[in-house]
Motif scaffolding. Structure first.
Motif, PDB file in Angstrom:
ATOM      1  N   PHE A 646      11.517 -11.493 -38.763  1.00  0.00           N
ATOM      2  CA  PHE A 646      11.745 -12.478 -38.048  1.00  0.00           C
ATOM      3  C   PHE A 646      10.694 -13.355 -37.630  1.00  0.00           C
ATOM      4  CE2 PHE A 646      13.241 -14.789 -34.241  1.00  0.00           C
ATOM      5  CZ  PHE A 646      14.439 -15.493 -34.689  1.00  0.00           C
ATOM      6  N   ASP A 647      10.618 -14.537 -37.735  1.00  0.00           N
ATOM      7  CA  ASP A 647       9.550 -15.548 -37.288  1.00  0.00           C
ATOM      8  C   ASP A 647      10.068 -16.400 -36.295  1.00  0.00           C
ATOM      9  OD1 ASP A 647       7.348 -17.060 -36.795  1.00  0.00           O
ATOM     10  OD2 ASP A 647       7.031 -17.680 -38.954  1.00  0.00           O
ATOM     11  N   GLU A 648      10.000 -16.221 -34.900  1.00  0.00           N
ATOM     12  CA  GLU A 648      10.642 -16.932 -34.022  1.00  0.00           C
ATOM     13  C   GLU A 648      10.156 -18.361 -34.070  1.00  0.00           C
ATOM     14  OE1 GLU A 648      12.227 -16.297 -29.340  1.00  0.00           O
ATOM     15  OE2 GLU A 648      10.221 -15.462 -30.136  1.00  0.00           O
ATOM     16  N   ARG A 649       9.004 -18.590 -34.469  1.00  0.00           N
ATOM     17  CA  ARG A 649       8.471 -19.882 -34.718  1.00  0.00           C
ATOM     18  C   ARG A 649       9.113 -20.931 -35.426  1.00  0.00           C
ATOM     19  NH1 ARG A 649       2.761 -18.423 -36.922  1.00  0.00           N
ATOM     20  NH2 ARG A 649       4.284 -17.519 -38.551  1.00  0.00           N
ATOM     21  N   SER A 650       9.964 -20.394 -36.249  1.00  0.00           N
ATOM     22  CA  SER A 650      10.594 -21.297 -37.250  1.00  0.00           C
ATOM     23  C   SER A 650      11.995 -20.984 -37.862  1.00  0.00           C
ATOM     24  CB  SER A 650       9.798 -21.438 -38.549  1.00  0.00           C
ATOM     25  OG  SER A 650       9.390 -20.329 -39.240  1.00  0.00           O
ATOM     26  N   ASN A 651      12.533 -19.459 -37.787  1.00  0.00           N
ATOM     27  CA  ASN A 651      13.527 -19.045 -38.212  1.00  0.00           C
ATOM     28  C   ASN A 651      14.718 -19.518 -37.377  1.00  0.00           C
ATOM     29  OD1 ASN A 651      11.939 -17.536 -39.747  1.00  0.00           O
ATOM     30  ND2 ASN A 651      13.310 -15.733 -39.626  1.00  0.00           N
ATOM     31  N   ARG A 652      15.553 -20.586 -37.766  1.00  0.00           N
ATOM     32  CA  ARG A 652      16.468 -21.109 -37.145  1.00  0.00           C
ATOM     33  C   ARG A 652      18.037 -20.743 -37.732  1.00  0.00           C
ATOM     34  NH1 ARG A 652      13.140 -20.708 -34.247  1.00  0.00           N
ATOM     35  NH2 ARG A 652      12.412 -22.402 -32.817  1.00  0.00           N
ATOM     36  N   THR A 653      19.179 -20.830 -36.771  1.00  0.00           N
ATOM     37  CA  THR A 653      20.478 -20.425 -37.216  1.00  0.00           C
ATOM     38  C   THR A 653      21.136 -21.843 -37.274  1.00  0.00           C
ATOM     39  OG1 THR A 653      20.672 -17.841 -37.223  1.00  0.00           O
ATOM     40  CG2 THR A 653      22.531 -19.285 -36.749  1.00  0.00           C
ATOM     41  N   VAL A 654      21.969 -22.187 -38.510  1.00  0.00           N
ATOM     42  CA  VAL A 654      22.566 -23.408 -37.994  1.00  0.00           C
ATOM     43  C   VAL A 654      24.212 -23.137 -38.061  1.00  0.00           C
ATOM     44  CG1 VAL A 654      23.046 -25.622 -39.448  1.00  0.00           C
ATOM     45  CG2 VAL A 654      20.980 -24.489 -39.580  1.00  0.00           C
ATOM     46  N   SER A 655      24.727 -24.085 -36.997  1.00  0.00           N
ATOM     47  CA  SER A 655      26.166 -23.953 -36.582  1.00  0.00           C
ATOM     48  C   SER A 655      26.779 -24.818 -36.576  1.00  0.00           C
ATOM     49  CB  SER A 655      26.113 -22.732 -35.384  1.00  0.00           C
ATOM     50  OG  SER A 655      25.644 -21.569 -35.261  1.00  0.00           O
ATOM     51  N   VAL A 656      28.137 -25.110 -36.645  1.00  0.00           N
ATOM     52  CA  VAL A 656      28.847 -26.083 -36.062  1.00  0.00           C
ATOM     53  C   VAL A 656      29.355 -25.961 -34.634  1.00  0.00           C
ATOM     54  CG1 VAL A 656      30.971 -27.398 -36.509  1.00  0.00           C
ATOM     55  CG2 VAL A 656      29.819 -26.424 -38.569  1.00  0.00           C
ATOM     56  N   PRO A 657      29.148 -26.757 -33.682  1.00  0.00           N
ATOM     57  CA  PRO A 657      29.459 -26.542 -32.256  1.00  0.00           C
ATOM     58  C   PRO A 657      30.800 -26.764 -32.080  1.00  0.00           C
ATOM     59  CG  PRO A 657      28.530 -28.959 -32.673  1.00  0.00           C
ATOM     60  CD  PRO A 657      28.349 -28.131 -33.945  1.00  0.00           C
ATOM     61  N   SER A 658      31.392 -25.949 -31.062  1.00  0.00           N
ATOM     62  CA  SER A 658      32.892 -25.949 -30.551  1.00  0.00           C
ATOM     63  C   SER A 658      33.245 -27.571 -30.403  1.00  0.00           C
ATOM     64  CB  SER A 658      32.910 -25.358 -29.254  1.00  0.00           C
ATOM     65  OG  SER A 658      32.032 -25.552 -28.310  1.00  0.00           O
ATOM     66  N   GLY A 659      32.497 -28.470 -29.766  1.00  0.00           N
ATOM     67  CA  GLY A 659      32.924 -29.801 -29.597  1.00  0.00           C
ATOM     68  C   GLY A 659      33.292 -30.414 -30.898  1.00  0.00           C
ATOM     69  N   ALA A 660      32.416 -30.351 -31.786  1.00  0.00           N
ATOM     70  CA  ALA A 660      32.797 -30.896 -33.214  1.00  0.00           C
ATOM     71  C   ALA A 660      34.323 -30.306 -33.693  1.00  0.00           C
ATOM     72  CB  ALA A 660      31.691 -30.630 -34.340  1.00  0.00           C
ATOM     73  N   VAL A 661      34.448 -28.917 -33.674  1.00  0.00           N
ATOM     74  CA  VAL A 661      35.492 -28.431 -34.009  1.00  0.00           C
ATOM     75  C   VAL A 661      36.957 -29.230 -33.711  1.00  0.00           C
ATOM     76  CG1 VAL A 661      36.831 -26.319 -34.230  1.00  0.00           C
ATOM     77  CG2 VAL A 661      34.531 -26.147 -34.345  1.00  0.00           C
ATOM     78  N   LEU A 662      36.827 -29.276 -32.293  1.00  0.00           N
ATOM     79  CA  LEU A 662      37.767 -30.114 -31.515  1.00  0.00           C
ATOM     80  C   LEU A 662      37.971 -31.295 -32.202  1.00  0.00           C
ATOM     81  CD1 LEU A 662      37.350 -28.134 -28.243  1.00  0.00           C
ATOM     82  CD2 LEU A 662      39.630 -27.668 -29.877  1.00  0.00           C
ATOM     83  N   GLU A 663      36.942 -32.106 -31.866  1.00  0.00           N
ATOM     84  CA  GLU A 663      36.973 -33.509 -32.206  1.00  0.00           C
ATOM     85  C   GLU A 663      37.426 -33.744 -33.693  1.00  0.00           C
ATOM     86  OE1 GLU A 663      35.422 -37.804 -31.596  1.00  0.00           O
ATOM     87  OE2 GLU A 663      35.920 -35.877 -30.201  1.00  0.00           O
ATOM     88  N   VAL A 664      37.003 -33.186 -34.571  1.00  0.00           N
ATOM     89  CA  VAL A 664      37.239 -33.326 -35.754  1.00  0.00           C
ATOM     90  C   VAL A 664      38.678 -32.834 -36.124  1.00  0.00           C
ATOM     91  CG1 VAL A 664      36.784 -32.791 -38.438  1.00  0.00           C
ATOM     92  CG2 VAL A 664      34.964 -33.329 -36.816  1.00  0.00           C
ATOM     93  N   LEU A 665      39.181 -31.716 -35.861  1.00  0.00           N
ATOM     94  CA  LEU A 665      40.443 -31.286 -36.046  1.00  0.00           C
ATOM     95  C   LEU A 665      41.380 -32.460 -35.545  1.00  0.00           C
ATOM     96  CD1 LEU A 665      40.336 -27.486 -35.445  1.00  0.00           C
ATOM     97  CD2 LEU A 665      40.824 -28.928 -37.571  1.00  0.00           C
ATOM     98  N   ARG A 666      41.120 -32.765 -34.450  1.00  0.00           N
ATOM     99  CA  ARG A 666      41.814 -33.975 -33.540  1.00  0.00           C
ATOM    100  C   ARG A 666      41.942 -35.426 -34.176  1.00  0.00           C
ATOM    101  NH1 ARG A 666      39.794 -33.413 -28.929  1.00  0.00           N
ATOM    102  NH2 ARG A 666      41.070 -32.167 -27.932  1.00  0.00           N
ATOM    103  N   LYS A 667      40.972 -35.791 -34.435  1.00  0.00           N
ATOM    104  CA  LYS A 667      40.797 -37.014 -35.045  1.00  0.00           C
ATOM    105  C   LYS A 667      40.565 -37.406 -36.519  1.00  0.00           C
ATOM    106  CE  LYS A 667      38.583 -38.630 -30.594  1.00  0.00           C
ATOM    107  NZ  LYS A 667      37.499 -39.112 -30.014  1.00  0.00           N
ATOM    108  N   VAL A 668      40.209 -36.478 -37.251  1.00  0.00           N
ATOM    109  CA  VAL A 668      40.201 -36.577 -38.642  1.00  0.00           C
ATOM    110  C   VAL A 668      41.405 -35.962 -39.420  1.00  0.00           C
ATOM    111  CG1 VAL A 668      39.045 -36.098 -40.874  1.00  0.00           C
ATOM    112  CG2 VAL A 668      37.683 -36.592 -38.704  1.00  0.00           C
TER     113      VAL A 668
END
Length: 684
Positions: A646-668
């Motif tokens: 694990f290289d903390e300088r550059s290893n990153r985890t990508v996620s969908v935020p909770s706000g997007a879950v609610l926004e997209v489910l509701r409006k799209v």
């Protein structure tokens, strides 16, 4: 519930002793969290109730993915990648849910996912002393029997649905009993269109910024009714901010962080190099096939996505193993542990030879790796028909062993595919099998004995066509009849793939034995090294991934990729700016129509420094209040090296935020029923 929570007094990383006192690295067991260090680093001190509720709010899906309960009625949030098989099985040519998406507008519309189950972790018990006492005076090989007895006893005392698993950690230095509740009735609630779930496709895979809406919803049922999930993660209505603490709850498996430098060199030179060649060529074959028609796209798209991900993953791993700085850290850590072992005569006698034994074994591996891959492994025959045939042939050959009550785990695993209702497409099988026959011939050589036996002088295309046209294994009734007929039915069958499976089984069996012998020898010495590490660091070191639940701690943070500073957020406005009329950057009509309604400033993806090996798909990302702030679906390119370190300088985890879950489910998707359930859950 039994769960002992230990606090590590001094925290070092498991594989780099020279690392800072505490960093984002760490895949921690729920009952062995580094609580003091987390409190010092983040000002966060979760109590036992917080930990146990968090543990029970996460689930492990069949196949290794993760998910999270997000309502008291069994609603589970995960990613489309974790349910690809389900979506494919419930789709038809007329209802291609993989391409067009699916939303159950009523509870009655929730579709059963064939073969998909999930496990909720209810309790963990340290049984290290019990295992040591049970093994006293017994051979090392008796461990499997002891574990089986413990698991059977545990399951017998539990409620219906209880599953128990004895898990060894630190090379077998410790053992824990994991008690799960298994749900085998899992139903599809929502999956988006494939074009937005994989927006950007292979070019944007493992890259950031990224804009995929990689979100899916399932529901667990029990006795035909939605499960009452007392513990769940309510969705946060506020997206996590830069610098905010995030906790990932995942079920990582595999990984190579415990491997020696000698093993990593072999990985780079053999496994990874060969995989890149095979998957690179297969990607081209499937791309051509898909371009021929929309029906071909429907049939092969999931396979292509999987191959593209594998190719990019292996490429990322190959590049990670060129990192001189990280290799130097690995070398220093390995030397430090060897010095610790050499400093005590008893430790030296027990552990000292392990590194040399593993290094010597690499010469053997280099000889057997390629033949194994073509005869038995992932480099060999790519065909559903042959998969069925091998399962049937092996089932018949091992029938007597089952009657004697002997465990045959390989058989049990392989026969699960026999009764799959997923369709098989003969023309597609011809394309795949032609490719892999050519791979076997070219990889081993025209005059290699196995090649002469399996392929002979026929061209790969002619042989593939003949075999596919002469099989009836695409019919589930035929497969059932052959299995029920046992050895006699298999030996008298004139099915072309049954005959091929019988022909090559002795070679495959020999290749398996050679690889099993190698892995057993390396495994024994690898466990000694893990035990030595545990002796040096104790609970301050996290164990290698075991497909069991782990917590990791990180923050919302971007990184510098060598040329630019990458911000941690990607917004809706950026998605529409990036979209065009060509795949893989083409948005589905539902998103185009909803553009004016969506908040352009809503974050669609974000990155954190959480340590999630392979960016464990579907892992819940929560805040200190147990609110779900994201669902993990990927990682950046640097994270592909997370298998090794694990290289903390550059290893990153990508996620969908909770706000997007609610926004997209509701409006799209106008998913008012589900959005209402998620909002009600917050007030529960």
């Amino acid at each position: 519930m039994v769960m002992l929570v230990r606090v590590a007094a001094v925290v070092v990383t498991a594989f780099f002793a020279s690392a800072p006192a505490f960093a984002s690295e760490g895949l921690w067991q729920p009952d062995h969290l580094p609580l003091a260090a987390v409190n010092k680093a983040y000002g966060f001190a979760p109590d036992a109730d917080w930990i146990s509720r968090t543990q029970r709010s996460s689930v492990r899906l069949t196949g290794g993915c993760s998910g999270a309960f997000v309502s008291p009625d069994g609603l589970v949030l995960t990613t489309p990648r974790c349910i690809e098989a389900c979506v494919q099985k419930v789709s038809t040519a007329a209802t291609n849910y993989a391409a067009n998406g699916y939303y159950a507008r009523t509870g009655k519309d929730e579709l059963i996912c064939p073969g998909l189950g999930m496990d909720r972790l209810d309790a963990i018990e340290d049984i290290s002393v019990r295992i040591r006492q049970a093994l006293a005076g017994k051979a090392a090989g008796d461990l499997r029997a002891v574990k089986k007895d413990v698991e059977k006893e545990c399951a017998s005392k539990g409620a219906p649905g209880t599953r128990c698993e004895v898990v060894g950690f630190h090379g077998g230095a410790t053992h824990s009993l994991y008690r799960y509740h298994h749900f085998d009735d899992v139903r599809l609630v929502f999956s988006p269109e494939g074009s937005v779930a994989t927006f950007g496709g292979d070019p944007n895979n493992f890259e950031f910024p990224r804009y995929a809406f990689d979100v899916a919803l399932l529901r667990a049922y029990d006795n035909g009714k939605p499960v009452a999930s007392a513990d769940f993660f309510p969705l946060s209505t506020q997206d996590a901010k830069a610098g905010e603490l995030t906790i990932a709850i995942s079920n990582p498996a595999g990984g190579s962080r415990a491997k020696t430098l000698a093993q990593l060199q072999t990985d780079k030179d053999r496994d990874i190099a060969h995989a890149l060649m095979r998957f690179g060529e297969l990607r081209g074959v499937l791309t051509r096939y898909i371009a021929e028609s929309e029906e071909h796209r429907r049939i092969a798209q999931a396979d292509l996505f999987a191959i593209e991900r594998l190719y990019k993953s292996f490429r990322g791993k190959f590049e990670a193993l060129q990192d001189a700085d990280m290799l130097a850290r690995k070398r220093a850590d390995e030397q430090s542990l060897q010095d610790f072992v050499a400093g005590d005569p008893a430790r030296k006698a027990r552990y000292g030879a392990a590194w040399d034994e593993i290094e010597r074994a690499q010469a053997t591996y280099r000889e057997i790796e390629l033949p194994f891959q073509f005869k038995e492994g992932r480099g060999g025959f790519f065909s559903k028909y042959l998969g069925f045939a091998k399962a049937l042939v092996r089932g018949a050959a091992e029938h007597d062993a089952i009657k004697r009550g002997e465990p045959v785990p390989e058989l049990q695993s392989e026969t699960q595919q026999l009764f799959s209702t997923a369709p098989v497409y003969p023309d597609y099988e011809k394309v795949k099998f032609t490719f892999t026959l050519a791979q076997v011939r070219d990889g081993l050589g025209l005059y290699y004995p196995f090649v002469q036996k399996a392929i002979g002088n026929e061209s790969p295309k002619a042989l593939a066509n003949r075999l596919v046209e002469g099989t009836r294994l695409g019919d589930i009734a035929v497969r059932k009849a052959l299995q029920q007929g046992g050895t006699a039915a298999i030996e008298s069958s004139d099915d072309t793939f049954i005959k091929l499976a019988r022909l090559i089984e002795p070679d495959a069996k020999e290749a398996r034995k050679q690889m099993d012998d190698y892995e057993a020898w390396v495994g024994r010495n690898g466990r000694l090294i893990e035990q030595a590490r545990f002796e040096k660091y104790g609970d301050a070191a996290y164990p290698n991934p075991t497909a069991t639940q782990r917590f990791s701690f990180g923050t919302v943070a971007g990184w510098h990729d060598g040329t630019r500073q990458v911000a941690p957020f990607a917004d809706v406005a950026d998605l529409f700016a990036r979209a065009n009329a060509e795949a893989p950057f083409m948005l589905p009509p539902s998103w185009v129509a909803a553009k004016g309604a969506l908040d352009p400033k809503q974050h669609l993806n974000f990155v954190t420094s959480n340590d999630v090996i392979g960016s464990d798909k579907g892992a819940a990302l929560i805040d200190r209040d147990r609110q779900l702030v994201g669902i993990v679906y990927s990682g950046n390119v640097a994270s592909l090296g997370g298998d090794f370190w694990f290289d903390e300088r550059s290893n990153r985890t990508v996620s969908v935020p909770s706000g997007a879950v609610l926004e997209v489910l509701r409006k799209v998707y106008k998913a008012d029923r589900v959005v209402g359930e998620l909002e009600t859950a917050r007030r529960h």
